[in-house]
Design a protein around this motif. Structure first.
Motif, mmCIF file in Angstrom:
data_model
loop_
_atom_site.group_PDB
_atom_site.id
_atom_site.type_symbol
_atom_site.label_atom_id
_atom_site.label_comp_id
_atom_site.label_asym_id
_atom_site.label_seq_id
_atom_site.Cartn_x
_atom_site.Cartn_y
_atom_site.Cartn_z
ATOM 1 N N VAL A 32 1.983 -9.975 10.705
ATOM 2 C CA VAL A 32 2.686 -9.080 10.971
ATOM 3 C C VAL A 32 2.565 -8.441 12.436
ATOM 4 O O VAL A 32 1.612 -7.670 12.493
ATOM 5 N N THR B 190 10.159 -6.431 9.223
ATOM 6 C CA THR B 190 8.959 -6.930 9.828
ATOM 7 C C THR B 190 9.492 -7.830 10.828
ATOM 8 O O THR B 190 10.520 -8.491 10.982
ATOM 9 N N PRO C 267 -0.657 -4.219 10.686
ATOM 10 C CA PRO C 267 0.359 -4.576 11.423
ATOM 11 C C PRO C 267 -0.075 -4.219 12.839
ATOM 12 O O PRO C 267 -0.921 -3.287 13.132
ATOM 13 N N LEU D 224 5.849 -3.745 12.071
ATOM 14 C CA LEU D 224 6.154 -3.295 10.602
ATOM 15 C C LEU D 224 6.991 -2.079 10.655
ATOM 16 O O LEU D 224 6.584 -0.933 11.436
#
Length: 627
Positions: A568, A560, A593, A571
């Motif tokens: 995030v 990540t 993400p 990812l």
């Protein structure tokens, strides 16, 4: 489906293609059949185009090839070297081991227009130091062998001696493409400083005029690098100084953003006990040929002077009332204006083109600094003093989070000076160092001390300098809001970690087809997830100091990148041996993400799974990338 998938490029930007695209945008009528119509472009430019074949400039054998070397994309990457790093998880500084031409290409994607200052101390081409040869074949192997610098035993093969022919051309072919790439990295108000001796000064000046533009020349500094006087009967002129050429990326932008100032110098005292502190003075009388105001001034001793003075009479009287005017010689001399050290120190002073060793240090001082750090002599030849680099960084006007790049790092004086200046003034400047792992001479003091390459020695200098700075500035550092960053992330230049990208751009079509047929996996077997992730991040335009982490979701392991808020941003699933299930992909999407990266081979030929992932990402507003 493919319209929603973003494909990570295999190589660095192609500047020739980008230039053509910009020309097509500004002058679409100059494009014919997808190519630039040079004659049409000349027509459009009319009087701005030079029709003559004769023009002023610097030309040498190999120049066109050197330009192509700068423009040629590379599949090279940077592998994380955590073992040789310091404070990997928290630092924003970088040390890269590798050939700087390839490294500069790798840096283009993220650092284009982000470097505030560049300082380099390249080989001076004295005939004794090594100069990178004219070898621009794409593809690395190992970059030491690729640059033909050393043989299989690691011994240096040659230097650029005058007897080899094309002595100056070899040097220019080395420096020219690197300067072209370096310019791209500078901010609009960025500046580059280049140390050079007499040997290539004239050629470098003309080369910089071409790359940066003559209008962006800011000056040529003459630095007295030694304090003792040479006494060599074989030389007509003894060498005590060298040059530092200074160019802006854009002089107008530099002036607009504000030029850097140097710390105040000069003698100050307080003979009259002025509560405002130490001061010196300058004449109120104007020098010959300068403008001002004419009026009479009567001194405390009764002398009357009618002269042209620096300011109007009312200004003089205001200064007199504020005790800022002094009359020397017992009150009989011409008036002088006080300059208080405290007031002038805030503004600093402008630089001149003459750097004395007393203020900017000497080579002897640089050598002593290294000897003190390592408690050993003879490890580096003529390292630059930190005083010199500290003052250049001040001139570059670098502040919090600004980056200084040195791609001929050598002894890492630039890194040392950046850390030291940060400790002194509380700023958080960042540095990026690039150094070739050039072998130390076999019988050298460095080799005896256990350092087999210059890059090893350079990294150790930064480690030791950081610890010494923490000790020397412990009181100031205890008052900082954020800890002083004395670490660095180490990287090593290498060929791509992806098998399918390990092909030269000039590979014949039939060989390329055979190469792709033979591939079983995208990634090399010896590449770690961290290696793959860093390469993918670089080729997507992320920095070398991203907040990288590991996370497990639905029984799968991911890499990540977190944003400033801890969310995030990226990812990545990089295990091509384990195909995720549809349920696992849905759970991945639930983590929201911003960008999801997955290797193409992770699908293992399951197009239905791939289609489902596209729909999942589309529904959840997630960018989908694959390689």
């Amino acid at each position: 489906m493919n319209d929603y998938i973003n494909y990570i490029p295999s190589n660095t930007p192609d500047f020739q293609t980008e230039l053509a695209e910009k020309l097509a945008e500004f002058a679409p009528e100059a494009i014919a059949d997808g190519k630039i119509d040079v004659e049409k472009l000349k027509e459009l430019l009319n009087g701005d185009a030079d029709e003559s074949n004769e023009r002023f400039g610097l030309f040498w054998p190999g120049k066109k090839r050197a330009l192509r070397a700068a423009q040629q994309p590379t599949t090279a990457t940077l592998k994380p070297d955590v073992e040789n790093s310091k404070d990997w998880d928290t630092t924003k500084n970088v040390f890269i081991e590798g050939d700087n031409l390839e490294v500069l290409k790798v840096l283009q994607k993220h650092y284009h227009g982000k470097i505030k200052m560049i300082y380099i101390d390249p080989p001076y081409n004295t005939g004794k130091d090594f100069v990178y040869p004219d070898n621009f074949k794409e593809g690395l192997g190992t970059y030491l062998e690729w640059t033909k610098q050393v043989n299989e035993e690691g011994q240096k093969l040659s230097t650029n001696s005058e007897s080899e022919g094309r002595y100056h051309s070899n040097w220019l072919n080395m420096i020219y493409p690197r300067l072209k790439l370096a310019r791209n990295l500078l901010t609009d108000d960025g500046v580059i400083f280049i140390s050079i001796s007499d040997d290539e000064y004239g050629n470098l000046r003309k080369c910089l005029d071409e790359v940066f533009g003559e209008s962006n020349f800011e000056g040529s500094i003459h630095w007295r690098r030694r304090h003792n006087q040479p006494n060599d009967p074989t030389k007509l002129i003894g060498i005590v100084a060298e040059h530092i050429l200074v160019y802006a990326r854009n002089s107008r932008a530099l002036k607009k953003s504000g030029v850097g100032k140097l710390p105040l110098t000069g003698k100050f005292s307080n003979p009259d006990g002025d509560p405002r502190g130490p001061w010196n003075s300058k004449p109120w009388k104007v020098g010959t040929g300068q403008g001002g105001s004419r009026y009479s001034i009567t001194t405390p001793a009764g002398n009357v002077y009618e002269e042209v003075w620096m300011g109007e009479e009312r200004t003089f009287l205001a200064y007199l009332e504020d005790s800022r005017i002094v009359f020397p010689n017992g009150g009989a001399g011409f008036p002088r204006k006080k300059q208080f050290q405290s007031e002038r120190a805030e503004k600093g002073q402008s630089a001149t083109n003459w750097f004395t060793h007393e203020i900017f240090g000497s080579n002897q001082e640089g050598t002593s600094e290294v000897e003190e750090l390592f408690e050993a002599k003879g490890l580096f030849d003529n390292p630059k003093p930190t005083k010199l680099l500290e003052n250049l960084i001040r001139l570059g006007n670098l502040k919090d989070n600004d980056i200084v790049l040195d791609f001929f790092s050598g002894s890492s004086t630039t890194a040392h000076a950046t850390l030291k200046l940060n400790a002194e003034d509380g700023e958080n400047r960042r540095h990026i160092q690039v150094q070739l792992p050039e072998p130390t001479p076999e019988n050298s003091e460095a080799r005896k001390a256990g350092y087999s390459t210059i890059s090893e020695l350079s990294r150790e200098r930064i480690r030791r300098a950081g610890e010494k700075i923490r000790q020397d500035f412990s009181e100031q550092l205890s008052k900082r809001n954020t800890p002083l960053d004395v670490g660095f992330r180490a990287y090593q230049l290498s060929d791509t970690s992806f098998s399918k990208w390990q092909v030269s751009s000039d590979t014949p079509a039939n060989e390329l087809e055979q190469h792709l047929l033979e591939l079983r996996e995208s990634a090399n077997d010896n590449a770690t997830p961290a290696d793959l992730f860093v390469e993918l991040l670089l080729k997507q335009g992320y920095s070398l100091t991203e907040d990288i982490g590991d996370v497990s979701i639905a029984g799968l392991d991911f890499k990540t990148v977190l944003d400033a808020d801890g969310d995030v941003a990226v990812l990545a699933y990089l295990d091509e041996h384990s195909k995720p299930t549809l349920d696992q992909l849905r759970e991945i999407a639930d983590s929201k993400p911003v960008r999801f990266v997955i290797l193409e081979d992770c699908f293992q030929g399951d197009d239905e799974l791939k289609t489902n992932l596209v729909q999942i990402c589309k529904t959840n507003g997630i960018e989908l990338w694959t390689a």
